[in-house]
Design a protein around this motif. Structure first.
Motif, PDB file in Angstrom:
ATOM      1  N   ALA A  22       0.830  -1.207   0.000  1.00 43.26           N
ATOM      2  CA  ALA A  22       0.000   0.000   0.000  1.00 43.26           C
ATOM      3  C   ALA A  22       0.866   1.260   0.000  1.00 43.26           C
ATOM      4  CB  ALA A  22      -0.931  -0.003   1.210  1.00 43.26           C
ATOM      5  N   ALA A  23       1.896   1.279   0.853  1.00 40.99           N
ATOM      6  CA  ALA A  23       2.778   2.450   0.934  1.00 40.99           C
ATOM      7  C   ALA A  23       3.525   2.652  -0.373  1.00 40.99           C
ATOM      8  CB  ALA A  23       3.767   2.275   2.090  1.00 40.99           C
ATOM      9  N   GLY A  24       4.000   1.557  -0.965  1.00 43.70           N
ATOM     10  CA  GLY A  24       4.709   1.663  -2.240  1.00 43.70           C
ATOM     11  C   GLY A  24       3.810   2.175  -3.350  1.00 43.70           C
ATOM     12  N   THR A  25       2.581   1.679  -3.409  1.00 42.20           N
ATOM     13  CA  THR A  25       1.647   2.114  -4.446  1.00 42.20           C
ATOM     14  C   THR A  25       1.295   3.590  -4.276  1.00 42.20           C
ATOM     15  OG1 THR A  25       0.712  -0.124  -4.441  1.00 42.20           O
ATOM     16  CG2 THR A  25      -0.540   1.585  -5.582  1.00 42.20           C
ATOM     17  N   PHE A  26       1.034   3.998  -3.036  1.00 40.44           N
ATOM     18  CA  PHE A  26       0.706   5.399  -2.764  1.00 40.44           C
ATOM     19  C   PHE A  26       1.866   6.310  -3.177  1.00 40.44           C
ATOM     20  CE2 PHE A  26       0.654   9.150  -0.009  1.00 40.44           C
ATOM     21  CZ  PHE A  26      -0.653   9.608  -0.185  1.00 40.44           C
ATOM     22  N   ALA A  27       3.086   5.920  -2.776  1.00 35.65           N
ATOM     23  CA  ALA A  27       4.264   6.716  -3.139  1.00 35.65           C
ATOM     24  C   ALA A  27       4.455   6.728  -4.649  1.00 35.65           C
ATOM     25  CB  ALA A  27       5.508   6.149  -2.460  1.00 35.65           C
ATOM     26  N   GLY A  28       4.216   5.566  -5.308  1.00 28.27           N
ATOM     27  CA  GLY A  28       4.375   5.480  -6.751  1.00 28.27           C
ATOM     28  C   GLY A  28       3.431   6.398  -7.504  1.00 28.27           C
ATOM     29  N   VAL A  29       2.182   6.486  -7.037  1.00 33.53           N
ATOM     30  CA  VAL A  29       1.194   7.351  -7.691  1.00 33.53           C
ATOM     31  C   VAL A  29       1.671   8.803  -7.701  1.00 33.53           C
ATOM     32  CG1 VAL A  29      -1.127   8.321  -7.490  1.00 33.53           C
ATOM     33  CG2 VAL A  29      -0.786   5.860  -7.252  1.00 33.53           C
ATOM     34  N   TYR A  30       2.216   9.261  -6.574  1.00 32.04           N
ATOM     35  CA  TYR A  30       2.599  10.668  -6.476  1.00 32.04           C
ATOM     36  C   TYR A  30       4.010  10.934  -6.993  1.00 32.04           C
ATOM     37  CZ  TYR A  30      -1.818  11.273  -4.209  1.00 32.04           C
ATOM     38  OH  TYR A  30      -3.172  11.311  -3.978  1.00 32.04           O
ATOM     39  N   VAL A  31       4.896   9.931  -6.930  1.00 25.87           N
ATOM     40  CA  VAL A  31       6.203  10.078  -7.574  1.00 25.87           C
ATOM     41  C   VAL A  31       6.019  10.117  -9.093  1.00 25.87           C
ATOM     42  CG1 VAL A  31       8.377   8.875  -8.094  1.00 25.87           C
ATOM     43  CG2 VAL A  31       7.617   9.104  -5.738  1.00 25.87           C
ATOM     44  N   GLY A  32       5.142   9.234  -9.596  1.00 30.87           N
ATOM     45  CA  GLY A  32       4.884   9.196 -11.030  1.00 30.87           C
ATOM     46  C   GLY A  32       4.240  10.459 -11.559  1.00 30.87           C
ATOM     47  N   ALA A  33       3.539  11.175 -10.683  1.00 30.53           N
ATOM     48  CA  ALA A  33       2.862  12.401 -11.118  1.00 30.53           C
ATOM     49  C   ALA A  33       3.813  13.584 -11.247  1.00 30.53           C
ATOM     50  CB  ALA A  33       1.742  12.751 -10.132  1.00 30.53           C
ATOM     51  N   ILE A  34       5.014  13.483 -10.680  1.00 26.43           N
ATOM     52  CA  ILE A  34       5.972  14.591 -10.735  1.00 26.43           C
ATOM     53  C   ILE A  34       6.898  14.380 -11.925  1.00 26.43           C
ATOM     54  CG2 ILE A  34       7.822  15.805  -9.521  1.00 26.43           C
ATOM     55  CD1 ILE A  34       6.586  14.809  -6.896  1.00 26.43           C
ATOM     56  N   PRO A  35       6.878  15.275 -12.903  1.00 24.33           N
ATOM     57  CA  PRO A  35       7.729  15.104 -14.086  1.00 24.33           C
ATOM     58  C   PRO A  35       9.199  14.955 -13.701  1.00 24.33           C
ATOM     59  CG  PRO A  35       6.185  16.925 -14.385  1.00 24.33           C
ATOM     60  CD  PRO A  35       6.091  16.512 -12.953  1.00 24.33           C
ATOM     61  N   GLY A  36       9.855  13.970 -14.292  1.00 18.35           N
ATOM     62  CA  GLY A  36      11.282  13.765 -14.044  1.00 18.35           C
ATOM     63  C   GLY A  36      11.583  12.764 -12.952  1.00 18.35           C
ATOM     64  N   LEU A  37      10.681  12.628 -11.966  1.00 18.81           N
ATOM     65  CA  LEU A  37      10.900  11.647 -10.898  1.00 18.81           C
ATOM     66  C   LEU A  37      10.326  10.313 -11.366  1.00 18.81           C
ATOM     67  CD1 LEU A  37      10.147  13.674  -7.648  1.00 18.81           C
ATOM     68  CD2 LEU A  37      12.304  13.386  -8.877  1.00 18.81           C
ATOM     69  N   SER A  38      11.117   9.575 -12.106  1.00 21.75           N
ATOM     70  CA  SER A  38      10.635   8.363 -12.755  1.00 21.75           C
ATOM     71  C   SER A  38      10.555   7.191 -11.788  1.00 21.75           C
ATOM     72  CB  SER A  38      11.557   7.996 -13.922  1.00 21.75           C
ATOM     73  OG  SER A  38      12.834   7.643 -13.432  1.00 21.75           O
ATOM     74  N   VAL A  39       9.772   6.189 -12.190  1.00 20.45           N
ATOM     75  CA  VAL A  39       9.666   4.957 -11.406  1.00 20.45           C
ATOM     76  C   VAL A  39      11.020   4.253 -11.362  1.00 20.45           C
ATOM     77  CG1 VAL A  39       8.422   2.787 -11.183  1.00 20.45           C
ATOM     78  CG2 VAL A  39       7.288   4.766 -12.185  1.00 20.45           C
TER      79      VAL A  39
END
Length: 503
Positions: A22-39
């Motif tokens: 859950a924590a990884g998915t939540f962080a992934g959603v918002y990291v992915g939304a920031i341009p340049g901060l790739s998965v």
């Protein structure tokens, strides 16, 4: 079968692992939304943090970030026309026009549900048909990857807007940008003009953020005094009628995503663009034209790029071959934790296959939950006054470009391509073909070289191989048919046939 189910349910029944997914998915959603901060960046950083963890905990966190990050790129693509990840480039083409009409909430809700469906199909294929898909992916020769790249380049017809000529020019510009740097096989300098700083090439992320983010901010300067569009948020979760209407298209594009994702060296960005082109070809009468807010233009890329996640795990777990950059890093993580990804993993430690599949399914469910929350707050971004929104776009663009390599030169490139993108937009050139060219340039370049080397420099031998191999022949036929379908002669024939059928 019962034992496989037990391994599948381990991350579901262990509270610690459940929390990490859950924590990884939540962080992934918002990291992915920031341009340049790739998965890819996030997962690579995690290896250092999770080095001393047990393998189950480390994998749960990485899987969650991967699944959430692929989806997260659609948020800023829809709201600001800045794709948070390369796989969201196609989403911006119709998502941003919907936001401009006050339908950002509906667009985000639709992409979330369709991303869930795409991810679900990808995971089901991973669980049911992983060996078969891996065997199919292994049949691809360098010439087949080259034909796949050519097939992708022909998508400029779908991304060109009204002028195919302008689209071809933009696509060629992207290919040119992608060839800057050292030759991948001979290490000869290409288009570097003697500057050592260009040996590594031009950052694709800098090009993407500049073209979409900075150019959009510059265009918004013409409308600073214009009142922001008020977002109408009546319903976030699409109704069953809408889901059922787009389900056939989502199933088709999910299939594209799984297959492209399973091919080494490709990924969700190519899958999303190919799915978008497929949607344009099979959708007869969209409610809104593509490029102006067509919902099919959201359904196709979002189902494909999330289905590609399951596809990318297929060659990784069954053959030890990464499907994309993220799974390449995860292979390294498995080695660090004493595992051997590949055929022997399925024999010696089959429980890891089902454990990862279970974690992916759980992450997909959390992606749906987190994706449908916070939408009302997110859509407020579009309603900001332009005097606040334009600096925000520029700030995100600068941070995103710098974060990739911690290089100020990438920021300069980003600003330069932003100005170029502004002028291209002003004169009616679409930016999608430029990004497509940059994405496909390396795939085309490297596999053309490998294909011609494998034939000992014989072009006739290369074409003979294309005609004698069933897979190559199918791809070559598709290339020829798509090329013909984009010529004015074919369009004239289609118009004539339509007029005759009406009469």
């Amino acid at each position: 079968m019962i034992q496989a189910l037990e391994y599948f349910l381990i991350p579901w029944l262990d509270l610690k692992l459940l929390f990490l997914v859950a924590a990884g998915t939540f962080a992934g959603v918002y990291v992915g939304a920031i341009p340049g901060l790739s998965v890819t960046m996030a997962v690579s950083i995690l290896i250092g943090f999770t080095f001393t963890w047990d393998v189950n905990s480390a994998l749960c966190l990485m899987v969650g970030i991967f699944m959430g990050g692929v989806y997260g790129g659609s948020r800023t693509a829809i709201l600001l026309n800045i794709p948070g990840a390369p796989s969201a480039i196609a989403t911006a083409m119709d998502g941003y026009p919907m936001a401009q009409k006050g339908l950002a909430g509906e667009a985000i809700g639709l992409t979330t549900v369709m991303s869930f469906i795409g991810g679900l199909i990808g995971i089901i294929v991973l669980a049911v048909a992983a060996p078969a898909v891996s065997d199919f992916a292994l049949t691809f020769q360098p010439r087949d990857f080259m034909l796949l790249a050519v097939l992708g380049i022909l998508l400029v017809g779908s991304l060109s807007g009204e002028s195919l000529v302008k689209g071809i020019f933009a696509g060629a510009l992207g290919l040119l940008i992608g060839t800057v740097g050292l030759d991948p096989l001979t290490a000869e300098e290409r288009l570097t003009f003697g500057f050592t700083g260009l040996w590594g090439g031009i950052s694709f992320i800098a090009v993407m953020i500049g073209m979409f983010g900075v150019s959009e901010a510059l265009l918004q300067l013409h409308h600073v005094d214009k009142t922001a569009v008020k977002q109408t948020i009546r319903r976030i979760v699409p109704d069953w009628v809408s889901v059922r209407r787009y389900l056939p298209l989502s199933l088709q594009t999910s299939g594209i995503g799984v297959i492209i994702g399973a091919l080494p060296g490709t990924g969700g960005d190519i899958a999303a663009l190919m799915a978008y082109d497929h949607a344009k070809r099979v959708t007869r009468n969209p409610e809104v034209p593509f490029g102006q807010g067509a919902k099919e233009g959201l359904v196709a890329p979002e189902t494909a790029n999330n289905a590609a996640v399951g596809g990318a795990f297929i060659p990784m777990l069954t053959l030890g071959i990464p499907g994309d950059a993220v799974t390449a890093i995860m292979i390294g993580a498995l080695y660090i934790h004493g595992l051997n990804p590949g055929p022997m993993l399925m024999v010696e430690q089959p429980h890891m296959f089902w454990f990862i599949t279970g974690a992916l399914m759980l992450a997909n469910i959390f992606m749906l939950i987190f994706g449908l929350t916070g939408i009302r707050i997110f859509t407020k971004i579009v309603e900001m006054p332009r005097t606040v929104l334009i600096p925000l776009i520029l700030l995100l663009s600068i941070v995103g470009a710098y974060a990739v390599n911690n290089s100020i030169s990438d920021v300069y490139w980003m600003l330069g391509f932003g100005v170029l993108g502004y002028f291209m937009k002003s004169y009616g050139y679409q930016l999608g073909p430029v990004i497509l060219g940059v994405i496909l340039s390396r795939l085309l370049d490297e596999n053309w070289r490998r294909a011609i080397i494998s034939e000992q420099g014989s072009v006739s031998g290369l074409f003979k191989g294309m005609l004698t191999s069933p897979l190559s022949l199918v791809l070559l036929t598709m290339v020829v048919l798509i090329f013909i379908s984009q010529t004015p002669i074919w369009r004239g024939i289609r118009r004539r046939l339509k007029s005759e059928s009406r009469s």
